[in-house]
Design a protein around this motif. Structure first.
Motif, mmCIF file in Angstrom:
data_model
loop_
_atom_site.group_PDB
_atom_site.id
_atom_site.type_symbol
_atom_site.label_atom_id
_atom_site.label_comp_id
_atom_site.label_asym_id
_atom_site.label_seq_id
_atom_site.Cartn_x
_atom_site.Cartn_y
_atom_site.Cartn_z
ATOM 1 N N PRO A 82 0.827 -1.215 0.000
ATOM 2 C CA PRO A 82 0.000 0.000 0.000
ATOM 3 C C PRO A 82 0.861 1.266 0.000
ATOM 4 O O PRO A 82 2.047 1.219 0.305
ATOM 5 C CB PRO A 82 -0.788 -0.123 1.307
ATOM 6 N N LEU A 106 6.225 -4.576 8.030
ATOM 7 C CA LEU A 106 4.829 -4.128 8.129
ATOM 8 C C LEU A 106 4.343 -3.502 6.822
ATOM 9 O O LEU A 106 3.264 -2.911 6.779
ATOM 10 C CB LEU A 106 4.687 -3.145 9.298
ATOM 11 N N GLY A 107 5.128 -3.634 5.762
ATOM 12 C CA GLY A 107 4.636 -3.242 4.432
ATOM 13 C C GLY A 107 4.689 -1.762 4.116
ATOM 14 O O GLY A 107 3.880 -1.277 3.327
ATOM 15 N N THR A 181 -6.920 5.970 14.973
ATOM 16 C CA THR A 181 -8.001 5.243 14.308
ATOM 17 C C THR A 181 -9.138 6.188 13.910
ATOM 18 O O THR A 181 -9.669 6.088 12.808
ATOM 19 C CB THR A 181 -8.543 4.114 15.208
ATOM 20 N N ILE A 234 5.728 0.766 15.119
ATOM 21 C CA ILE A 234 5.031 -0.493 14.825
ATOM 22 C C ILE A 234 3.535 -0.343 15.079
ATOM 23 O O ILE A 234 2.704 -0.783 14.284
ATOM 24 C CB ILE A 234 5.609 -1.655 15.669
ATOM 25 N N ALA A 235 3.184 0.310 16.184
ATOM 26 C CA ALA A 235 1.763 0.496 16.512
ATOM 27 C C ALA A 235 1.069 1.318 15.429
ATOM 28 O O ALA A 235 -0.005 0.952 14.939
ATOM 29 C CB ALA A 235 1.639 1.188 17.874
ATOM 30 N N SER A 238 0.742 -0.578 12.120
ATOM 31 C CA SER A 238 -0.262 -1.649 12.215
ATOM 32 C C SER A 238 -1.665 -1.083 12.070
ATOM 33 O O SER A 238 -2.509 -1.641 11.358
ATOM 34 C CB SER A 238 -0.139 -2.374 13.560
ATOM 35 N N LEU A 239 -1.922 0.032 12.751
ATOM 36 C CA LEU A 239 -3.256 0.634 12.669
ATOM 37 C C LEU A 239 -3.524 1.159 11.262
ATOM 38 O O LEU A 239 -4.630 0.996 10.732
ATOM 39 C CB LEU A 239 -3.399 1.765 13.697
ATOM 40 N N GLN A 241 -2.204 0.040 8.441
ATOM 41 C CA GLN A 241 -2.424 -1.126 7.571
ATOM 42 C C GLN A 241 -3.822 -1.704 7.778
ATOM 43 O O GLN A 241 -4.484 -2.090 6.820
ATOM 44 C CB GLN A 241 -1.374 -2.221 7.850
ATOM 45 N N ALA A 242 -4.255 -1.751 9.046
ATOM 46 C CA ALA A 242 -5.571 -2.341 9.328
ATOM 47 C C ALA A 242 -6.702 -1.477 8.775
ATOM 48 O O ALA A 242 -7.715 -1.979 8.300
ATOM 49 C CB ALA A 242 -5.741 -2.544 10.838
ATOM 50 N N TYR A 243 -6.521 -0.148 8.807
ATOM 51 C CA TYR A 243 -7.602 0.759 8.408
ATOM 52 C C TYR A 243 -7.526 1.187 6.965
ATOM 53 O O TYR A 243 -8.542 1.459 6.334
ATOM 54 C CB TYR A 243 -7.577 2.025 9.275
ATOM 55 N N ASP A 246 -3.364 -3.093 3.489
ATOM 56 C CA ASP A 246 -3.719 -4.397 2.925
ATOM 57 C C ASP A 246 -3.949 -5.482 3.963
ATOM 58 O O ASP A 246 -3.887 -6.658 3.663
ATOM 59 C CB ASP A 246 -2.672 -4.826 1.884
ATOM 60 N N TRP A 247 -4.206 -5.089 5.232
ATOM 61 C CA TRP A 247 -4.562 -6.098 6.232
ATOM 62 C C TRP A 247 -6.056 -6.369 6.139
ATOM 63 O O TRP A 247 -6.725 -6.768 6.978
ATOM 64 C CB TRP A 247 -4.179 -5.653 7.637
#
Lengths: 247, 247
Positions: A82, A106-107, A181, A234-235, A238-239, A241-243, A246-247
């Motif tokens: 992404p 983490l992409g 978020t 990292i946090a 991760s958020l 990627q999740a929102y 591509d997670w």
């Protein structure tokens, strides 16, 4: 990835990958296969170059001086990551190298080391950074290697991001600051970057600029506890990627 | 936390905290203040004990043998962390200690080292683990120290969680596995635990049990790339905190 390929060594190469292609690996990879893995002719491995997907290949010749491979079949078609970028204040060596490795895992599409008012370390070994990104890509099954850039002042690094990139940076929680978020919600198309400050935080002058939203920056909070720079990276990734990834 | 307290040393103590209380710090803390920080009588510090909130205190006596403090005023009222727990397969020392530190920083209530079929390291220095959790709590402004437990087989550790805890564990992405964010959606009340497997992953027998949902386990995916154990821990805890915690 199919189970049968899982345990094969996986290497990044510069060469074009296609059925029947044959070439020599570079000296470092030859050393790794020959001396560390003690590989033998006939053994399989996986190769990717950031353009042609991942391919299975067979070792044709393995000597101290030369390791020749023959490409056989595609195992994973090419795909990118992404449009998510990292700007991180340079910190001391071990923590900084961890951040480069984790960003790749983490992409993140790119990584820009930046200098801020409170940055103590101001030099980065760019070759070493690129090598860490390549190794992380080999290990985490990425099909591209994260772009790594020279160190730059943070405002210059912001200006070098793709036009319109939304930038999020962590500041201490307060009533006027929303969570990452909440800030991400509702837009999964625009490129995103996370800006990670130095251990000592941003200076008051920098904070004032950030709170005024220069360079499309949105200040956000990552919970009520103080996070170290590597944890925050990292946090935040991760958020994102999740929102919006591509997670 | 107010700005004026930010740079004061912050220590965990066992003693009760209230205005006017006075006591001696333990030997390790006395050494730290006396020899590392070279603190002098009259200097301020912050104290917390997991029960009474955070308090400001003043050094009354500083000698090699004894450091006496007098508690003055409360700086932060007591608050806990969300009902979020970690079960993590033991990995080699450095990575494991990072995981304990990061779990504390990310607000986990408890940490249970577990043994799985592919766990290579099977011993944990529980005293050292508790010390890391305490130090992380001191640094990240937590008001409680994360509970750390003895190492146990993973099924026994699952059984020891609060009744009804939802447990999420990462498995390779496949069509039948949902993302962690999708799995979390819609329930922010039930206690949550994340189960982090060893570097080599779960065995086929364990995977079969997990996919059958023993012990309230929900298998989830954390994106298309392979994450190291410590990255997976931080990513999973960040998402759980954002969706069902105090972020």
């Amino acid at each position: 990835m199919q189970e049968q390929y899982k345990n094969m060594p996986r290497l990044f190469v510069a060469d074009d990958l296609a059925a029947g292609a044959s070439f020599a690996l570079n000296d470092g990879q030859a050393h790794y296969l020959c001396h560390v893995l003690r590989a033998k002719p006939g053994q399989s491995l996986r190769l990717f170059n950031g353009r042609d997907g991942e391919w299975c290949a067979v070792l044709r010749e393995v000597t101290k001086k030369k390791v020749l491979v023959a490409v056989t079949e595609m195992t994973v078609p090419q795909m990118g990551v992404p449009n998510i970028h990292v700007l991180a204040a340079v910190v001391k060596k071990d923590a900084f190298e961890t951040m480069v490795q984790k960003a790749c895992e983490l992409g993140a599409a790119s990584f820009r080391p930046v200098i801020t008012d409170h940055t103590v370390v101001r030099r980065v070994n760019t070759q070493r950074m690129a090598a860490i990104a390549q190794e992380a890509a080999e290990q985490c099954e990425r099909l591209t290697v994260m772009d790594t850039h020279d160190v730059a002042p943070w405002r210059a690094a912001l200006a070098a991001l793709p036009e319109g990139t939304r930038v999020f940076t962590g500041v201490a929680r307060s009533e006027s600051v929303q969570s990452l978020t909440a800030a991400l919600a509702g837009d999964i198309e625009t490129p995103v970057a996370v800006l990670i400050g130095p251990e000592g935080g941003f200076s008051d002058a920098e904070k004032a600029e950030i709170l005024q939203g220069i360079g499309h920056i949105t200040p956000v909070a990552l919970g009520p506890r103080i996070l170290r720079a590597d944890t925050a990276l990292i946090a935040a990734l991760s958020l994102v990627q999740a929102y919006a990834g591509d997670w």
